[in-house]
Design a protein around this motif. Structure first.
Motif, PDB file in Angstrom:
ATOM      1  N   UNK A  40       0.805  -1.229   0.000  1.00  0.00           N
ATOM      2  CA  UNK A  40       0.000   0.000   0.000  1.00  0.00           C
ATOM      3  C   UNK A  40       0.838   1.280   0.000  1.00  0.00           C
ATOM      4  N   UNK A 118       1.094   3.462  -2.854  1.00  0.00           N
ATOM      5  CA  UNK A 118       1.180   2.445  -3.916  1.00  0.00           C
ATOM      6  C   UNK A 118      -0.225   1.961  -4.260  1.00  0.00           C
ATOM      7  N   UNK A 119      -0.555   0.708  -3.992  1.00  0.00           N
ATOM      8  CA  UNK A 119      -1.855   0.180  -4.426  1.00  0.00           C
ATOM      9  C   UNK A 119      -2.856   0.181  -3.274  1.00  0.00           C
ATOM     10  N   UNK A 120      -4.116   0.441  -3.604  1.00  0.00           N
ATOM     11  CA  UNK A 120      -5.191   0.420  -2.615  1.00  0.00           C
ATOM     12  C   UNK A 120      -5.712  -1.021  -2.522  1.00  0.00           C
TER      13      UNK A 120
END
Lengths: 150, 492
Positions: A40, A118-120
């Motif tokens: 994340x 970064x990514x959810x």
């Protein structure tokens, strides 16, 4: 060897997968949590101004790990935080059978200006989900494979 | 191995028998795997079929084993490996004897696409594209854990769950005319907030009007004359060409829907033991549709679906506000009507020749043909608009549903281009900053919360959407209307 994790590239084309391991369940849980955290955000950009203690019991260690990692995803949205690090103490729950966890998460409220996001992560999945204990000298090695839906 | 008239000497990522039905339709017979109730059918050209990962063949045939499945387990040409069901999957189950499966819907319940038209042209927008993208980026929060501007208490959030986009219009975040341009008028009946966990509410209550991350985006696009394939239908849909500017949104129900899916996967794992259902993959957990667990999930899933319609509606309001700020004219004056809004991760009760069915679409879009009573009057003749998003570097498509889709695919078609490269490999191939510069050189302004997230979504990580669109067009299950080229992109 202590707890560690590595991202797996060929397991989930559209998502994020990792393998975490440790010499003990506690090390495994800490390493796996760190893998979710680092999916994340870059944790080096997060200060430890927020803390949460998490306690769980489960009949199986795989369920306990799944609940622990799912809590990280839940807290990210419900409290609007990203994390720096995790600690975990996992032990057998002798009176009830099964396993128990006392973990801590530290982090701070999300600030896109300071945090390298970064990514959810949407969810921890059961796809190819596996927790195993390879018996060996000095207590063996605990390993988990986890696929995150991003 | 493959059968007579089959895939011949084509090299596929499977050992199963794959028979050619037409140049765009392939069938795996029930003999391919023990337990298959119906054949599996994949819509693909030879090239697309050869590129499909082994997961597609494995998963579509696993789906074909589920209780009560009707006719075929289907996979669209943008298909790839998913959790339990493949992405691009369509499966219909008898509503009395069949099952419902969260794996057939996906974690992002009612992830979908919305297209908004304008009267502006490229020459109007080009001089201020940087300012426009900056204003859109400011007004539509994106990225990890982002929060929206709408403040809700639990009671009000329950109204969002029940009313969907209608709640937004009632609260000033939309126009009355918006609702008929949304699948199900943006409000699916049967949503019951009592079937939703506190965790789901806590994850979703502050996220209304946010994009999220991953492959979700907001894009400003151009409809050029030479990319309009059916001018009459395009005009009926509000697409006039002449470098017309349109706005496309791809997002879903955010943390709320993700938690509903996670919660019910756990419920269904236990329910399967009670109902004696055995599945070939834990992520295919399911329960009889008429069981208490099945009905509870359906009611909770509809809450999430309605919140996703509301999410895209609030984002639409913010888009209109951003255009008003930048161009100094109201959204009404700029002709910013919704073209349509489609769900591509959902389960719905629909009627077909077999009777009442629970149609699961996971990474596939409803594509109802002309004449269906569910369509608003304005689209009764054209067929339902279908919006398919490509990668942020290539382009997206507007299509319409056909009567053939009603006969062959339970009124369903593709949803996007489909990933072919892992996120890690994409990041190794290009850095986010580098990609941003490359795109800006090609005339696409990019605003991204996460540079690593941007690199993961590079165009080369996806199938060529034009090949996928050509496949469904030639197969006849949707007809292409226009291609839309990006000039500005916002990513989480």
């Amino acid at each position: 060897m202590s707890g560690e994790f590595r991202f797996l590239e060929d397991v989930a084309l559209a998502d994020a997968a990792f393998e975490a391991s440790g010499d003990s369940p506690s090390e495994l849980f800490k390493a796996a949590a760190q893998a979710v955290i680092e999916t994340m955000v870059n944790p080096h950009t997060v200060s430890p101004t927020w803390q949460r203690v998490i306690e769980h019991q489960a009949p199986e260690i795989a369920t306990l790990l799944f609940d622990w990692l799912s809590d990280i995803v839940y807290l990210k949205d419900a409290h609007g935080v990203v994390f720096r690090e995790a600690t975990a103490v996992v032990s057998e729950d002798r009176p009830h059978g099964g396993w128990k966890l006392r973990g801590t998460l530290t982090g701070e409220p999300i600030d896109p200006a300071r945090h390298e996001l970064r990514a959810d992560v949407k969810a921890v999945t059961k796809h190819l989900y596996d927790v195993r204990h390879d018996e060996g000298r000095e207590g063996g090695r605990w390993t988990a494979r986890v696929v995150l839906d991003v | 191995m493959d059968g007579a008239g089959g895939a011949g000497r084509m090299k596929l990522h499977t050992d199963m028998t794959v028979n050619r039905i037409t140049d765009e339709v392939w069938e795996i017979p029930v003999s391919a795997k023990e337990g298959m109730q119906v054949p599996a059918r994949i819509y693909a050209t030879e090239t697309i079929l050869a590129g499909m990962d082994s997961g597609v063949f494995e998963q579509v045939t696993n789906v074909a084993c589920l209780p009560g499945i009707q006719r075929y387990a289907l996979c669209m040409p943008d298909g790839h490996w998913g959790y339990g069901f493949p992405i691009g999957g369509v499966a219909a189950f008898d509503s009395q004897e069949g099952v419902i499966s969260p794996g057939g819907v996906g974690y992002d319940i009612n992830c979908g696409m919305r297209l908004i038209r304008t009267d502006l042209t490229l020459s109007d927008v080009q001089p201020c594209i940087q300012a426009l993208m900056t204003e859109l980026f400011r007004k539509v929060p994106a990225g990890v854990g982002s929060k929206g501007f709408v403040r809700l208490d639990r009671r009000e959030f329950e109204q969002v769950m029940r009313k969907g986009a209608r709640w937004c219009v009632e609260h000033g975040y939309g126009w009355n005319g918006d609702l008929e341009r949304i699948e199900e008028r943006g409000c699916i009946p049967g949503a019951d907030p009592s079937k939703v966990s506190d965790h789901a509410v806590e994850r979703g209550i502050s996220q209304l009007g946010t994009l999220g991350s991953g492959n979700h985006y907001l894009e400003v696009q151009v409809a050029a004359n030479d990319r309009i394939f059916d001018p009459k239908t395009a005009a009926a849909l509000g697409i006039t060409g002449h470098d017309q500017i349109v706005v496309m949104v791809h997002c879903g129900s955010r943390g709320f829907g993700h938690q509903v899916a996670s919660d019910y996967l756990k419920v269904f794992e236990k329910a399967m033991r009670r109902y004696g259902i055995v599945v070939k993959d834990q992520q295919l957990a399911c329960a009889p549709f008429r069981s208490p667990e099945g009905q509870d999930y359906f009611a909770a899933m509809n809450c999430a679906a309605n919140s996703a319609f509301a999410n895209r509606q609030v984002i639409t309001h913010q888009i209109r506000e951003a255009f008003r700020t930048v161009f100094g004219r109201s959204a009404e004056e700029l002709g910013m009507e919704i073209v349509y809004d489609v769900a591509h991760n959902i389960a719905k009760v629909e009627r077909y020749a077999e009777g009442e069915l629970v149609v699961h679409r996971k990474g596939s879009t409803r594509a109802f043909g002309p004449g269906r009573p569910e369509l608003p009057d304005r689209y009764r003749e054209t067929g339902q608009p279908v919006i398919c998003g490509g990668s942020m570097e290539t382009g997206s498509y507007l299509l319409v549903g056909t009567e053939q889709a009603m006969r062959e695919t339970f009124g369903s078609t593709m949803h996007g281009s489909g990933r072919t490269m892992s996120r890690a490999q994409a990041k190794r191939s290009v850095r986010g900053e580098q990609l941003k510069q490359q795109m800006e050189k090609r005339g696409i302004v990019v605003k991204a919360v996460s540079m690593s997230g941007l690199a993961e979504e590079a165009g080369f990580a996806y199938k060529n959407i034009s090949d996928v669109v050509e496949t469904v067009d030639r197969a006849g299950i949707t007809k292409k209307v226009a291609e839309l080229r990006p000039i500005g992109n916002i990513k989480g």
